[in-house]
Design an enzyme around this catalytic site. Structure first.
Site, PDB file in Angstrom:
ATOM      1  N   PHE A  58      31.670  14.715 -30.292  1.00 55.63           N
ATOM      2  CA  PHE A  58      32.601  15.643 -29.641  1.00 55.63           C
ATOM      3  C   PHE A  58      31.932  16.456 -28.536  1.00 55.63           C
ATOM      4  O   PHE A  58      32.596  17.196 -27.817  1.00 55.63           O
ATOM      5  CB  PHE A  58      33.269  16.548 -30.683  1.00 55.63           C
ATOM      6  CG  PHE A  58      34.205  15.781 -31.578  1.00 55.63           C
ATOM      7  CD1 PHE A  58      35.422  15.324 -31.107  1.00 55.63           C
ATOM      8  CD2 PHE A  58      33.855  15.474 -32.882  1.00 55.63           C
ATOM      9  CE1 PHE A  58      36.283  14.584 -31.916  1.00 55.63           C
ATOM     10  CE2 PHE A  58      34.700  14.744 -33.710  1.00 55.63           C
ATOM     11  CZ  PHE A  58      35.920  14.298 -33.221  1.00 55.63           C
ATOM     12  N   HIS A 102      19.618  16.590 -52.679  1.00 54.69           N
ATOM     13  CA  HIS A 102      20.031  15.963 -51.412  1.00 54.69           C
ATOM     14  C   HIS A 102      21.025  14.817 -51.618  1.00 54.69           C
ATOM     15  O   HIS A 102      22.008  14.679 -50.904  1.00 54.69           O
ATOM     16  CB  HIS A 102      18.775  15.458 -50.695  1.00 54.69           C
ATOM     17  CG  HIS A 102      18.934  15.257 -49.229  1.00 54.69           C
ATOM     18  ND1 HIS A 102      17.864  15.081 -48.388  1.00 54.69           N
ATOM     19  CD2 HIS A 102      20.025  15.197 -48.430  1.00 54.69           C
ATOM     20  CE1 HIS A 102      18.291  14.921 -47.143  1.00 54.69           C
ATOM     21  NE2 HIS A 102      19.599  14.975 -47.141  1.00 54.69           N
ATOM     22  N   GLY A 146      27.291  14.651 -32.414  1.00 51.83           N
ATOM     23  CA  GLY A 146      27.313  14.809 -30.963  1.00 51.83           C
ATOM     24  C   GLY A 146      28.478  14.134 -30.272  1.00 51.83           C
ATOM     25  O   GLY A 146      28.686  14.302 -29.072  1.00 51.83           O
ATOM     26  N   TYR A 189      12.895  14.720 -43.877  1.00 47.11           N
ATOM     27  CA  TYR A 189      13.083  14.730 -42.421  1.00 47.11           C
ATOM     28  C   TYR A 189      11.735  14.626 -41.701  1.00 47.11           C
ATOM     29  O   TYR A 189      10.825  15.425 -41.946  1.00 47.11           O
ATOM     30  CB  TYR A 189      13.776  16.002 -41.957  1.00 47.11           C
ATOM     31  CG  TYR A 189      15.199  16.188 -42.444  1.00 47.11           C
ATOM     32  CD1 TYR A 189      15.940  15.124 -42.966  1.00 47.11           C
ATOM     33  CD2 TYR A 189      15.822  17.438 -42.366  1.00 47.11           C
ATOM     34  CE1 TYR A 189      17.240  15.307 -43.407  1.00 47.11           C
ATOM     35  CE2 TYR A 189      17.132  17.623 -42.801  1.00 47.11           C
ATOM     36  CZ  TYR A 189      17.829  16.562 -43.324  1.00 47.11           C
ATOM     37  OH  TYR A 189      19.110  16.746 -43.758  1.00 47.11           O
ATOM     38  N   PRO A 201      28.953  18.684 -37.959  1.00 42.01           N
ATOM     39  CA  PRO A 201      30.286  19.229 -37.671  1.00 42.01           C
ATOM     40  C   PRO A 201      30.807  18.864 -36.279  1.00 42.01           C
ATOM     41  O   PRO A 201      31.995  19.018 -36.002  1.00 42.01           O
ATOM     42  CB  PRO A 201      30.084  20.746 -37.797  1.00 42.01           C
ATOM     43  CG  PRO A 201      28.645  20.953 -37.450  1.00 42.01           C
ATOM     44  CD  PRO A 201      27.927  19.746 -37.984  1.00 42.01           C
ATOM     45  N   ILE A 202      29.908  18.367 -35.411  1.00 39.53           N
ATOM     46  CA  ILE A 202      30.339  17.934 -34.071  1.00 39.53           C
ATOM     47  C   ILE A 202      30.311  16.403 -34.018  1.00 39.53           C
ATOM     48  O   ILE A 202      30.285  15.783 -32.966  1.00 39.53           O
ATOM     49  CB  ILE A 202      29.462  18.593 -32.979  1.00 39.53           C
ATOM     50  CG1 ILE A 202      29.453  20.120 -33.165  1.00 39.53           C
ATOM     51  CG2 ILE A 202      29.971  18.293 -31.564  1.00 39.53           C
ATOM     52  CD1 ILE A 202      28.509  20.868 -32.236  1.00 39.53           C
ATOM     53  N   GLY A 203      30.338  15.773 -35.197  1.00 42.10           N
ATOM     54  CA  GLY A 203      30.398  14.306 -35.248  1.00 42.10           C
ATOM     55  C   GLY A 203      29.184  13.616 -34.667  1.00 42.10           C
ATOM     56  O   GLY A 203      29.307  12.648 -33.922  1.00 42.10           O
TER      57      GLY A 203
END
Length: 348
Positions: free
Chosen positions: A220, A134, A218, A65, A214-216
């Protein structure tokens, strides 16, 4: 803001080896770019400290990253201002090189050790709580990679071992060498294909599940629908955020937005609450560079959903209606769907 301070962040056991983490983790990747412009270092450190002060103790990074390991360096600096013994630090190795059309994955024992020692140096810590493979190297038997990680556990350099984007056979074989504590996979309302086989397998083996995005990415939270996609973001070429796919996916956002109003929360909170309600062995790691979004994410632990609510939310996002692959083609080829590893030489 004051309301967020009152949110009591629950703690849960991740996997069956006794690893305890906050109910919600924090994905650090975005602090150094990919979906947005990298944030200034001081701000990155302040958001990590803020997350910790609000109850999040589980922080996720990786050696790949940011440019020149910028993410691990940033996390290391933030940890200097926090009580290390109260932090659960996760990092990853195995993605050797990312090019527009190809991702090179490396899982040799020598590479695993050199990456671990490199991460310890960059993070400036004595140990890593959770060390993930990873991506899976299809040229190296998983037993060989795991054998080296097991040695690193015995040496005290890592405490627990995790996998990311591994298929069921690889999970079983890896777990036979040394217990796997967590499996990190993409999992959200619009990415649910691990439900059929992988989640049941993890529960059978006592492996915790750590959903990323988990929020796609961003979606959602309204990214692209009610707010524009940041310039130079990977989302500008992402299959679900572009062209006709995106036009079709907007209908999904509209449905979740309507349900969120019914539950008195934001669409992002509803999407995150849905993931949290899939089980106490599931610890999502949403990332954000905005304090308001961090506060909203933390408040999602208070959103209560009944079985009927969960069914209604699930039905609002039929997998068959989601348009586009969950990642770009190069990354998709490194996902669990395509990554068998050869058997060890000494097996039949």
């Amino acid at each position: 803001m004051a309301e967020v301070q009152k949110v009591e962040m629950p703690r849960v056991k991740l996997g069956s080896q006794g690893f305890e983490v906050s109910r919600l983790g924090y994905g650090c990747m975005g602090l150094t770019g990919i979906y947005n412009t990298p944030v200034p270092e001081e701000f990155g450190i302040s958001i990590i400290k803020d997350a910790f002060n609000k109850g999040i103790t589980f922080f996720d990074t990786a050696d790949v990253y940011g440019i020149d390991h910028a993410n691990e360096i940033l996390i290391g600096k933030a940890l200097k201002q926090l009580p290390r013994e109260k932090i659960q630090l996760a990092t990853k190795f195995g993605v050797f090189k990312i090019e527009p059309t190809h991702v090179t994955v490396k899982g040799t024992p020598e590479y695993a050790r050199s990456c671990c020692e490199g991460s310890l140096r960059l993070l400036d810590v004595d140990y890593i709580d959770l060390y993930y493979i990873h991506r899976i190297d299809t040229t190296v038997p998983i037993e060989e990679t795991m054998g080296e990680l097991k040695k690193l556990v015995e040496e005290g350099k890592i405490k627990y071992i995790g996998l990311s984007e591994a298929n069921p056979e690889t999970i079983r074989r890896a777990h036979a060498v040394h217990p796997i504590t967590a499996l990190q996979m993409e999992y959200s309302l619009w990415s649910r294909d691990i439900e059929r086989e992988i989640i049941p397998l993890c529960r059978e083996l006592g492996i915790g599940i750590v959903p990323y995005c988990p929020i796609g990415r961003g979606f959602f939270g309204g990214r692209g629908v009610v707010e524009s996609v940041p310039k130079n973001s990977l989302l500008e070429i992402h299959p679900r955020f572009t062209g006709q796919n995106f036009e079709q996916n907007k209908n999904i956002y509209t449905r979740i937005d309507a349900l969120a109003k019914k539950h008195g929360c934001t669409p992002a909170q509803l999407a995150l609450a849905w993931v949290l309600h899939q089980g106490d062995d599931i610890v999502p790691i949403p990332g954000t560079t905005k304090i308001k979004n961090l506060d909203d994410n933390i408040s999602s632990v208070r959103v209560k959903l009944t079985k009927e609510d969960i069914k209604e939310i699930s039905n609002a996002v039929p997998p068959s209606e989601v348009a586009g692959q969950s990642v770009t083609e190069a990354l998709y080829k490194t996902s669990w769907r395509f990554v068998n590893t050869p058997l060890p030489k000494d097996s039949k």
